[in-house]
Structures are given as structure tokens and as C-alpha cells.
Design an enzyme around this catalytic site. Structure first.
Site, PDB file in Angstrom:
ATOM      1  N   CYS A   1      -3.472  -0.321  -1.755  1.00  0.00           N
ATOM      2  CA  CYS A   1      -4.167  -0.884  -0.602  1.00  0.00           C
ATOM      3  C   CYS A   1      -3.805  -2.358  -0.392  1.00  0.00           C
ATOM      4  CB  CYS A   1      -5.667  -0.660  -0.746  1.00  0.00           C
ATOM      5  SG  CYS A   1      -6.568  -0.665   0.807  1.00  0.00           S
ATOM      6  N   HIS A   2      -4.767  -3.278  -0.554  1.00  0.00           N
ATOM      7  CA  HIS A   2      -4.522  -4.705  -0.366  1.00  0.00           C
ATOM      8  C   HIS A   2      -3.980  -5.392  -1.620  1.00  0.00           C
ATOM      9  CE1 HIS A   2      -7.148  -3.943   3.093  1.00  0.00           C
ATOM     10  NE2 HIS A   2      -6.651  -5.039   3.620  1.00  0.00           N
TER      11      HIS A   2
END
Length: 183
Positions: A106-107
Site C-alpha cells: 500500500c503506502h
């Protein structure tokens, strides 16, 4: 093998911590929660507080050599906080320098951007990181999981919580191939 899970004191996406943690545990390897501060970390379910988890080690007290691999869970605030911590960034970079596998979802690649380890690498992430990855010398692709061995180590990346089954399967498989154990 001991697997480091690096998270900030607050902001990790809980499912991106717990699903990979369970996958590591199921292999018989030992997950170790590493953070920038001792005590407990506060996980989130998107923007809502979720559970708290005890920290096993503080990033300044361990090195990559203490582990066989690294998992970087996401959450927007988590990697943003980690990338502002010099010890956390150095810890991440050390896994690349030691040739140890790293998995990020994800991030989480924001921390990889800050560690300056993405030049020539192909990876996936949450879509909003595309420009950051390109600016750091990496190539961004939109795939559930990307395994990149075009560097000093294997880098396994994934886009979002929906990709967790593929992500966990990929990094568990890649970690097992290394045969690396912590010293």
C-alpha cells in the site's frame, strides 16, 4: 527466521499488519514488531482507531542482521511518520545493503522512497505513490503483487488490503527461498 515488521507508533493499517503477521507465524518463522518508540503501537482501520500492539524492539536497538527479512505494512500515516525518522530509514536501507528480502504494501513504499532504494526497481503500491516512485528512479506498475529481483535483494510489493492473500503468499514464498537466518 526472525522477520522484522517496522511500524510507526501510530497509523499502521491494522489488516496490513495482522494478515502478514499471521502468514509469517503460519510458516514457523518469528514476527518481531519493531517501532521507533517502545511501548505499544496504535493500529487503524482506515481512519478509525483499531487495536494496539506491543512493541518487541526499538529501531535504534536492532539492525538488519538481527533478521532474515523485513515487512513494511502500510496505512497513510505509518510510512509518512517512518520516513521522517532517520533511524527507521537507515534500518530499511540496511536490508537492501545486506541483500535481505523486503515486502511492502500500500503506502509503505514511501519509506522506500526516503531510503533511496528504488532506482531501477519495478514495484506496485497504492496509486497515489506513482509519481513519488518514478521520481525516486523506480517504475510503478498496477498489479496485485510485484516481485522485483533487479537489485541487491528481492523486493515484494502490493497495492492494497484486497491484495493481501496474493501478497502474503508471494512474500512467504520469496522469504523461504532466501534461506537467510538472522545472526
Amino acid at each position: 527466521m526472525r522477520i522484522a515488521f517496522l511500524v510507526a507508533p501510530e497509523g499502521v493499517e491494522q489488516v496490513e499488519l495482522t494478515a502478514p503477521w499471521e502468514a509469517v507465524t503460519e510458516t514457523g518463522d518469528i514476527p518481531v514488531l519493531v517501532s521507533t518508540e517502545p511501548g505499544r503501537i496504535q493500529a487503524f482501520d482506515h481512519l478509525d482507531k483499531a487495536d494496539a500492539f506491543p512493541v518487541d524492539a526499538v529501531v535504534g536497538d536492532v539492525t538488519a542482521r538481527d533478521f532474515g527479512a523485513l515487512v513494511l505494512p502500510g496505512g497513510v500515516a505509518n510510512p509518512d511518520s517512518l520516513r521522517m525518522n532517520d533511524a527507521a530509514v537507515a534500518f530499511v536501507k540496511e536490508f537492501f545493503e545486506q541483500g535481505l528480502p523486503v515486502a511492502a504494501i500500500c503506502h509503505a513504499p514511501w519509506t522506500l522512497v526516503e531510503a533511496d532504494v528504488l532506482r531501477g526497481r519495478t514495484l506496485t503500491s497504492w496509486p497515489s505513490l506513482r509519481t513519488d516512485i518514478r521520481n525516486a528512479g523506480g517504475t510503478h506498475v498496477d498489479e496485485p503483487v510485484r516481485i522485483c529481483d533487479a537489485g541487491p535483494n528481492v523486493l515484494i510489493t502490493s497495492r492494497k488490503p484486497d491484495d493481501l492473500p496474493e501478497f502474503c503468499n508471494a512474500f512467504v514464498t520469496e522469504f523461504a527461498k532466501t534461506g537467510v537466518t538472522a545472526s
